[in-house]
Write a protein that holds these residues in place. Structure first.
Motif, PDB file in Angstrom:
ATOM      1  N   ALA A  49       0.833  -1.206   0.000  1.00  0.00           N
ATOM      2  CA  ALA A  49       0.000   0.000   0.000  1.00  0.00           C
ATOM      3  C   ALA A  49       0.864   1.250   0.000  1.00  0.00           C
ATOM      4  N   GLN A  50       1.964   1.229   0.727  1.00  0.00           N
ATOM      5  CA  GLN A  50       2.854   2.387   0.771  1.00  0.00           C
ATOM      6  C   GLN A  50       3.487   2.659  -0.589  1.00  0.00           C
ATOM      7  N   LEU A  51       3.744   1.610  -1.328  1.00  0.00           N
ATOM      8  CA  LEU A  51       4.390   1.740  -2.642  1.00  0.00           C
ATOM      9  C   LEU A  51       3.382   1.836  -3.793  1.00  0.00           C
ATOM     10  N   GLY A  52       2.097   1.707  -3.486  1.00  0.00           N
ATOM     11  CA  GLY A  52       1.101   1.672  -4.552  1.00  0.00           C
ATOM     12  C   GLY A  52       1.250   0.431  -5.413  1.00  0.00           C
ATOM     13  N   ALA A  53       1.624  -0.680  -4.773  1.00  0.00           N
ATOM     14  CA  ALA A  53       1.952  -1.916  -5.483  1.00  0.00           C
ATOM     15  C   ALA A  53       0.841  -2.947  -5.363  1.00  0.00           C
ATOM     16  N   ALA A  54       0.883  -3.938  -6.227  1.00  0.00           N
ATOM     17  CA  ALA A  54       0.011  -5.099  -6.109  1.00  0.00           C
ATOM     18  C   ALA A  54       0.609  -6.071  -5.100  1.00  0.00           C
ATOM     19  N   PHE A  91      10.407  -9.365   9.905  1.00  0.00           N
ATOM     20  CA  PHE A  91       9.607  -8.553  10.810  1.00  0.00           C
ATOM     21  C   PHE A  91      10.388  -7.358  11.356  1.00  0.00           C
ATOM     22  N   GLU A  92      11.680  -7.352  11.142  1.00  0.00           N
ATOM     23  CA  GLU A  92      12.504  -6.184  11.466  1.00  0.00           C
ATOM     24  C   GLU A  92      12.831  -5.391  10.205  1.00  0.00           C
ATOM     25  N   MET A  93      13.112  -6.116   9.129  1.00  0.00           N
ATOM     26  CA  MET A  93      13.553  -5.458   7.901  1.00  0.00           C
ATOM     27  C   MET A  93      12.432  -4.675   7.216  1.00  0.00           C
ATOM     28  N   VAL A  94      11.240  -5.252   7.151  1.00  0.00           N
ATOM     29  CA  VAL A  94      10.147  -4.587   6.435  1.00  0.00           C
ATOM     30  C   VAL A  94       9.714  -3.306   7.140  1.00  0.00           C
ATOM     31  N   PRO A  95       9.488  -3.320   8.485  1.00  0.00           N
ATOM     32  CA  PRO A  95       9.168  -2.041   9.155  1.00  0.00           C
ATOM     33  C   PRO A  95      10.262  -0.999   8.987  1.00  0.00           C
ATOM     34  N   ALA A  96      11.524  -1.442   9.016  1.00  0.00           N
ATOM     35  CA  ALA A  96      12.625  -0.492   8.838  1.00  0.00           C
ATOM     36  C   ALA A  96      12.595   0.102   7.436  1.00  0.00           C
ATOM     37  N   LEU A  97      12.298  -0.726   6.439  1.00  0.00           N
ATOM     38  CA  LEU A  97      12.191  -0.248   5.066  1.00  0.00           C
ATOM     39  C   LEU A  97      11.042   0.741   4.926  1.00  0.00           C
ATOM     40  N   MET A  98       9.912   0.454   5.580  1.00  0.00           N
ATOM     41  CA  MET A  98       8.760   1.346   5.503  1.00  0.00           C
ATOM     42  C   MET A  98       9.068   2.695   6.161  1.00  0.00           C
ATOM     43  N   ARG A  99       9.789   2.649   7.275  1.00  0.00           N
ATOM     44  CA  ARG A  99      10.163   3.916   7.932  1.00  0.00           C
ATOM     45  C   ARG A  99      11.098   4.729   7.047  1.00  0.00           C
ATOM     46  N   GLU A 100      12.020   4.059   6.383  1.00  0.00           N
ATOM     47  CA  GLU A 100      12.955   4.768   5.498  1.00  0.00           C
ATOM     48  C   GLU A 100      12.216   5.361   4.300  1.00  0.00           C
ATOM     49  N   LEU A 101      11.262   4.614   3.761  1.00  0.00           N
ATOM     50  CA  LEU A 101      10.465   5.124   2.650  1.00  0.00           C
ATOM     51  C   LEU A 101       9.664   6.352   3.068  1.00  0.00           C
ATOM     52  N   GLU A 102       9.093   6.290   4.276  1.00  0.00           N
ATOM     53  CA  GLU A 102       8.312   7.427   4.770  1.00  0.00           C
ATOM     54  C   GLU A 102       9.204   8.649   4.989  1.00  0.00           C
ATOM     55  N   ARG A 134      11.654   9.402   3.282  1.00  0.00           N
ATOM     56  CA  ARG A 134      11.972   9.929   1.957  1.00  0.00           C
ATOM     57  C   ARG A 134      10.723  10.432   1.216  1.00  0.00           C
ATOM     58  N   GLY A 135       9.625  10.506   1.945  1.00  0.00           N
ATOM     59  CA  GLY A 135       8.418  11.084   1.379  1.00  0.00           C
ATOM     60  C   GLY A 135       7.476  10.108   0.719  1.00  0.00           C
ATOM     61  N   VAL A 136       7.740   8.793   0.853  1.00  0.00           N
ATOM     62  CA  VAL A 136       6.849   7.786   0.264  1.00  0.00           C
ATOM     63  C   VAL A 136       5.905   7.325   1.348  1.00  0.00           C
ATOM     64  N   ARG A 137       4.674   7.820   1.288  1.00  0.00           N
ATOM     65  CA  ARG A 137       3.677   7.520   2.327  1.00  0.00           C
ATOM     66  C   ARG A 137       2.459   6.855   1.706  1.00  0.00           C
ATOM     67  N   GLN A 138       1.804   6.014   2.503  1.00  0.00           N
ATOM     68  CA  GLN A 138       0.584   5.359   2.047  1.00  0.00           C
ATOM     69  C   GLN A 138      -0.482   6.387   1.749  1.00  0.00           C
ATOM     70  N   ALA A 139      -1.111   6.245   0.573  1.00  0.00           N
ATOM     71  CA  ALA A 139      -2.162   7.188   0.194  1.00  0.00           C
ATOM     72  C   ALA A 139      -3.395   7.014   1.054  1.00  0.00           C
TER      73      ALA A 139
END
Length: 315
Positions: A216-221, A297-308, A310-315
């Motif tokens: 959802a954060q990436l607008g992906a399937a 379970f550690e890597m994915v939340p960390a990736l989501m925080r880094e994306l956020e 950098r301005g990539v947020r769930q719509a």
């Protein structure tokens, strides 16, 4: 002669696979699209806009609902005489309808075509995608299914002629009783530019929500392995692989997926692969362009925080 493309549609909307099928066969000759169903006026309008289509032929009947081979094949066989190629996508309808049509026309079908080398030469994967077979067919007519993930969609902007097609009463012993659907607003898995896939390593349906959140954060399937689907973590229509959907996104993020052979066969068209896995020796990790080794379970939340950050947020 002309090419007849069987349109894919659902819930009154044209599937993106139809435009990809049209692009795949664009060099074979003038293209007609056949739309069979009930309440498909919007499908017909959308099909008429696809570039390269000269005519949209439509027949509406309640017997076509569900698009069973038993209902569709008689009309397809009746129309086949005017076409050198009768084509459908290699989705659930095409896989059911086209072999039966070929048998009725006494032809050999060529399935899962990934490249057209000429009017009678085609490439298709074999051995779970580990080899490519070149098929030369000397038949006067060809019945094909197209692996649409291998082709870009044809452009829009056309205004093709729309022509009703009369038909005999639809006789079918099969009747659609109900359809179980996964509700959501994620992109279509078969045509998405970014796909986030999860494996059985997520541990539960609740754990799989982490995959959905990243998508959802990436607008992906969202995709899933067969093991994850069999375990009940994800619905059947998210399954990616030889026995599920074959995809070709620009980016595939594989989370907790070791890379069984049948799953790898479904993602061979992916342009870039990112693997998140604690097993650095897993087959899928070995073919990934970028590897994140650690607990998902550690890597994915960390990736989501880094994306956020950098301005990539769930719509």
């Amino acid at each position: 002669m002309s090419v007849l493309v069987l349109a894919d549609h659902d819930l009154g909307r044209l599937s993106p696979s139809t435009a990809r099928t049209v692009h795949a066969v664009a060099e074979l000759g003038p293209i007609d699209i056949l739309v069979l169903g009930e309440g498909v006026d919007q499908v017909v309008a959308d099909a008429a806009q696809i570039s390269g289509v000269q005519r949209v032929r439509v027949s509406q009947d309640s017997g076509f609902v569900g698009q069973s081979a038993e209902a569709l094949v008689p009309l397809l066989a009746e129309l086949a005489e005017g076409y050198s190629h009768i084509v459908a996508s290699a989705g659930s309808v095409g896989r059911d309808v086209m072999p039966r049509l070929a048998a009725k026309l006494d032809l050999m079908p060529v399935t899962d075509v990934t490249a057209l080398l000429g009017p009678n030469r085609f490439e298709r994967p074999i051995y779970a995608g580990n080899a490519i077979e070149t098929v030369t067919s000397n038949q006067t007519q060809h019945v094909l299914t197209i692996r649409t993930s291998s082709f870009a969609p044809a452009a829009n902007g056309n205004s093709a002629t729309i022509e009703p097609v009369s038909h005999a009463p639809v006789i079918s012993a099969a009747r659609l009783i109900d359809a179980l659907r996964t509700e959501g607003d994620t992109p279509d898995l078969g045509s998405a530019r970014i796909v986030v896939g999860g494996g059985v390593s997520v541990g539960s349906a609740e754990g799989f929500k982490l995959i959905e959140q990243l998508a959802a954060q990436l607008g992906a399937a969202v995709g899933a392995t067969r093991a994850a689907v069999d375990a009940g973590y994800a619905p059947n229509d998210w399954q990616v692989g030889q026995t599920g959907k074959v995809i070709a996104p620009d980016l595939y993020i594989a989370v907790g997926i070791s890379g069984a052979l049948q799953h790898l066969a479904g993602i061979q068209g992916a342009k870039k692969i990112i693997a998140i896995n604690k097993d650095a020796e897993a087959p899928l990790v070995q073919i990934a362009e970028l590897r994140l080794i650690g607990d998902l379970f550690e890597m994915v939340p960390a990736l989501m925080r880094e994306l956020e950050a950098r301005g990539v947020r769930q719509a």
